[in-house]
Write an enzyme that holds these catalytic residues in place. Structure first.
Site, mmCIF file in Angstrom:
data_model
loop_
_atom_site.group_PDB
_atom_site.id
_atom_site.type_symbol
_atom_site.label_atom_id
_atom_site.label_comp_id
_atom_site.label_asym_id
_atom_site.label_seq_id
_atom_site.Cartn_x
_atom_site.Cartn_y
_atom_site.Cartn_z
ATOM 1 N N ASP A 255 -4.430 7.285 8.086
ATOM 2 C CA ASP A 255 -5.686 6.803 8.198
ATOM 3 C C ASP A 255 -6.389 8.012 7.677
ATOM 4 O O ASP A 255 -5.971 8.871 7.327
ATOM 5 C CB ASP A 255 -6.227 6.600 9.569
HETATM 6 C C1 NOJ Z 1 -10.950 4.972 8.873
HETATM 7 C C2 NOJ Z 1 -10.663 3.492 9.626
HETATM 8 O O1 NOJ Z 1 -10.095 3.975 10.925
HETATM 9 C C3 NOJ Z 1 -9.898 2.655 8.740
HETATM 10 O O2 NOJ Z 1 -9.685 1.533 9.609
HETATM 11 C C4 NOJ Z 1 -10.247 2.661 7.557
HETATM 12 O O3 NOJ Z 1 -9.382 1.596 6.558
HETATM 13 C C5 NOJ Z 1 -10.394 3.958 6.859
HETATM 14 N N1 NOJ Z 1 -11.417 4.680 7.775
HETATM 15 C C6 NOJ Z 1 -11.164 3.697 5.447
HETATM 16 O O4 NOJ Z 1 -12.503 3.333 5.359
#
Ligand code: NOJ
Length: 726
Positions: A255
């Site tokens: 993530d």
């Molecule tokens: C953090 C989020 O938890 C995730 O779901 C997302 O895909 C990424 N940011 C990118 O925006």
């Protein structure tokens, strides 16, 4: 003891689910690996490392891009959110959220939704779609539950499976997230999820196993820790469970900002760091030169880096991105220079309206719905949740970041899982259009002036009162909420409903919410219907009007339990470092069953304008094709005078010695029946469906003994049951 791995069981079990239009360019993993090898074999160490390393936050066209290579050629892959469509895009479709897809209880609709999401992503040149989310709704307050498919692992598994199939059919890699045990927003980067091995497998890993069967290309590891180790450097979660037990052949990305080391992460199974930076925007990276150095220093083997690059390249070839894939046309961080590439279409828009209507859950109805314009002279609409929001993202509306400033009708949660809206058909617009010129429609959107609301409602033939709650992702906060602080309605909703109901004896309540709410007014005698449309996207008003006026007979079902009171839930948001998953297997309705707590509205519940009978349940345990261990058939008949769909649900009770919850969902079928029509519905229970995870042997086993299959219209409305022995 020879034990069957969850995946080897399931590959066979769910093969029968494959559906949808034939897809082009798709390859098996063997073929994809062979193609990948031809390219990766020619790469230097630095080039391979480049494939695994994000270029940096806000440095590229997409929310993430990895380095490409010129010789041999490999493109800079574009990674873009999210689970309901293409983020930071214009000329797109803003469809229904995952939770609505779940509420349809319809595999075909889930697949078609994903196919459209994949199609629009591909159109924008997105290689890697950052969805589906399969974060279960554990505590009902969870900020991001709406992105995924509800409180039941089986339902999440079906939702995830169809999403992967649908998106990847369009040559786009799907990303299952957030792996794993990321079920609340508060302290998401610093908390440690504590869960036993069996619960981990049966509840949280289950959807991933189903998605691996669907050919899943990538997995996003989550922010939180497990066993005091970050999920993205957790050897047990990534190597042992995902890559060994499930035989996952794709790659694992972090993530955003969830990588915390070089060698420990890489050796634990992390294949790609996103968006590349150590701290978002710092231009440094745990991978890149640091990874090359780790190989030179002997902390990481080059073989492992080759494996990382191979996994990434193989996923790319598996979904067939090497032929005729569009150039990336997103400009995520400079929207004004985005070229015009139209990916939406009338067909996509019509689908959003249809699935929006198919996901409306009718919670209560004394017969007032559906309404007919012929019987009405005046309709009153009350509540800001019926209005078009003044801002809803989009090119020139930078003030409203990722939907966290919604002042009108609630159509999706906020955060990275949101997309920009080309337009919103508000509930008022939808109802007014459908009611036609012969009906006067009056409205007030002032949620706080209950006197004005009551006065407006008092002389209408029917009053629709709208209220909402919202939720979203951690990096944005609205009035102290990302996880919801409580389960009450926002903006004076309860008082507004009470005031309207006091004033009009034909009151219909409409709630837009990411999950359960409390309903202190539910027994008000003037509340004649309660309508629950979830988070329906840009066609919200039309989808709603389709149901209110009876053009569509409602068949949506609750993908979570609505309790009478907050304390009745089995899990709550924790502010401790250790988040104890002490409810174990009893997530959602299982907790209510196990503790004999009466819900207000049960998991799987939803009304129709018709009625359905169930009968003649038969079970046989002749070994079927593949690994089916038992088959149940039941007849469902539409006994009313309106055509419509019924969602027949199959719950299994394991032999007592298995230590399972009283019953668990193991099948559902949405069947369309004309008035008076009857159809036979068949449920096949595979070895996977009838297995439990045995901690002692670390195996999935089918317990011996007596099973009960219960078939009905919700988890609390069982119409037929029968037993069988295995
Ligand atoms: C953090 C989020 O938890 C995730 O779901 C997302 O895909 C990424 N940011 C990118 O925006």
């Amino acid at each position: 003891m020879i034990c069957s791995s969850l995946t080897s069981i399931a590959v066979i079990a769910l093969a029968g689910l494959a559906q949808g239009a034939p897809t082009s360019n798709l390859r098996s993993w063997e073929e994809a690996y062979a193609k990948a090898e031809q390219v990766v074999d020619q790469m230097s160490l630095e080039q391979k490392v480049g494939l695994t390393t994000g270029i940096g936050w806000e440095k590229t066209l997409c929310v993430g891009n990895v380095h490409g290579t010129e010789d041999p050629y490999f493109p800079s892959l574009c990674l873009q959110d999210g689970p309901l469509g293409t983020r930071f895009a214009s000329n797109n479709t803003a469809g229904v959220s995952g939770i609505n897809a779940a509420a349809t209880f319809d595999r075909d609709l889930m697949y078609r939704r994903a196919e459209i999401i994949g199609n629009e992503s591909r159109g924008k040149g997105v290689h890697i779609q950052l969805g589906p989310s399969v974060d279960l709704i554990r505590a009902p307050h969870g900020g991001r539950g709406w992105e995924a498919f509800g409180e039941d692992p089986y339902l999440q598994g079906v939702g995830g499976y169809e999403f992967v199939k649908g998106v990847q059919s369009q040559n786009v890699i799907a990303t299952a997230k957030h792996y794993i045990l990321n079920n609340q927003e508060i302290n998401r980067t610093t908390s440690n999820s504590v869960v036993d091995e069996r619960t981990l497998r049966e509840i949280y890993v289950w959807p991933y196993a189903r998605m691996v069967e669907a050919g899943l290309g990538s997995v996003m590891c989550s922010y939180n820790l497990y066993e005091d180790i970050y999920a993205c450097e957790n050897d047990y979660l990534l190597n042992t469970v995902l890559k060994e037990e499930l035989s996952f052949k794709g790659f694992v990305m972090s993530d955003w900002g969830a990588t915390h080391s070089t060698a420990p992460s890489v050796n634990a199974g992390l294949d790609m760091t996103m968006p590349g930076d150590i701290i978002m925007g710092d231009g440094l990276s745990w991978f890149g030169p640091n990874l090359t150095k780790a190989v030179e220093d002997g902390d990481v083997s080059e073989e492992r880096v080759t494996d990382m690059a191979m996994r990434i390249a193989a996923a790319h070839f598996k979904v067939g991105q090497d032929k005729d894939f569009p150039e990336t046309s997103l400009v995520s961080f400079d929207r004004k220079s985005e070229p015009e590439v139209i990916v939406t279409s009338d067909e996509h828009i019509k689908f959003v309206r249809d699935i929006g209507a198919a996901s409306v859950v009718l919670l209560a109805n004394d017969g007032i719905l559906p309404v007919s314009s012929d019987d009405l002279q005046k309709i009153a609409i009350v509540g800001s949740d019926a209005a078009a929001p003044s801002e809803h993202g989009g090119l020139n509306e930078v003030e409203c970041t990722d939907m966290a400033c919604n002042d009108g009708t609630y159509v999706m949660g906020w955060g990275s899982g949101s997309v920009d809206f080309p337009y919103i058909i508000s509930p008022t617009e939808g109802i007014t259009n459908r009611a036609g010129d012969s009906v006067e429609v009056v409205h007030t959107y002032d949620d706080w002036d209950t006197e004005a609301a009551a006065e407006l409602a008092s002389d209408a033939d029917i009053a629709f009162v709208f209220a909402k709650t919202e939720a979203g992702e951690e990096y944005l906060m609205v009035d102290g909420n990302n996880d919801r602080k409580n389960l009450t309605l926002w903006n004076n909703g309860d008082n507004l409903i009470q005031a309207v109901a006091d004033a009009n004896e034909n009151t219909v309540v409409v709630i837009h919410s990411p999950g359960p709410i409390l309903m202190p007014w539910i027994d008000h005698e003037n509340i004649k219907a309660v309508v629950w449309p979830g988070l329906p996207g840009q066609e919200t008003g039309n989808s709603l009007a389709d149901v209110l006026f009876g053009d569509v007979n409602p068949s949506g079902r609750l993908p979570y339990t609505i309790a009478k009171k907050e304390e009745d839930y089995g899990a709550h948001i924790s502010t401790e470092y250790n988040i104890e998953y002490s409810e174990k297997l009893n997530i959602g309705y299982r907790h209510f069953d196990a503790n004999d707590i009466e819900p207000l509205f049960a998991f799987g519940y939803g009304l129709s304008y018709s009625t359905f009978d169930y009968g003649k349940l038969k079970v046989n345990t002749k070994r079927g094709k593949r690994d089916t261990l038992a088959t149940a058939t039941v007849f469902v008949r539409n006994t009313g005078d309106v055509d419509g769909a019924e969602v027949a649900q199959a719950y299994i009770s394991f032999p007592e010695s298995a230590g399972e919850p009283p019953k668990v969902l193991r099948g559902f079928e949405r069947v369309y029946l004309k008035a008076g029509q009857q159809r036979k519905v068949t449920f096949e229970f595979t070895e996977t469906d009838l297995s439990i995870y045995d901690e002692e042997s670390s195996c999935w086993v089918v317990p011996e003994g007596e099973y009960t299959v219960s078939i009905g219209a919700s988890s609390r409305d069982i119409r037929e049951s029968a037993t069988f022995d295995l």
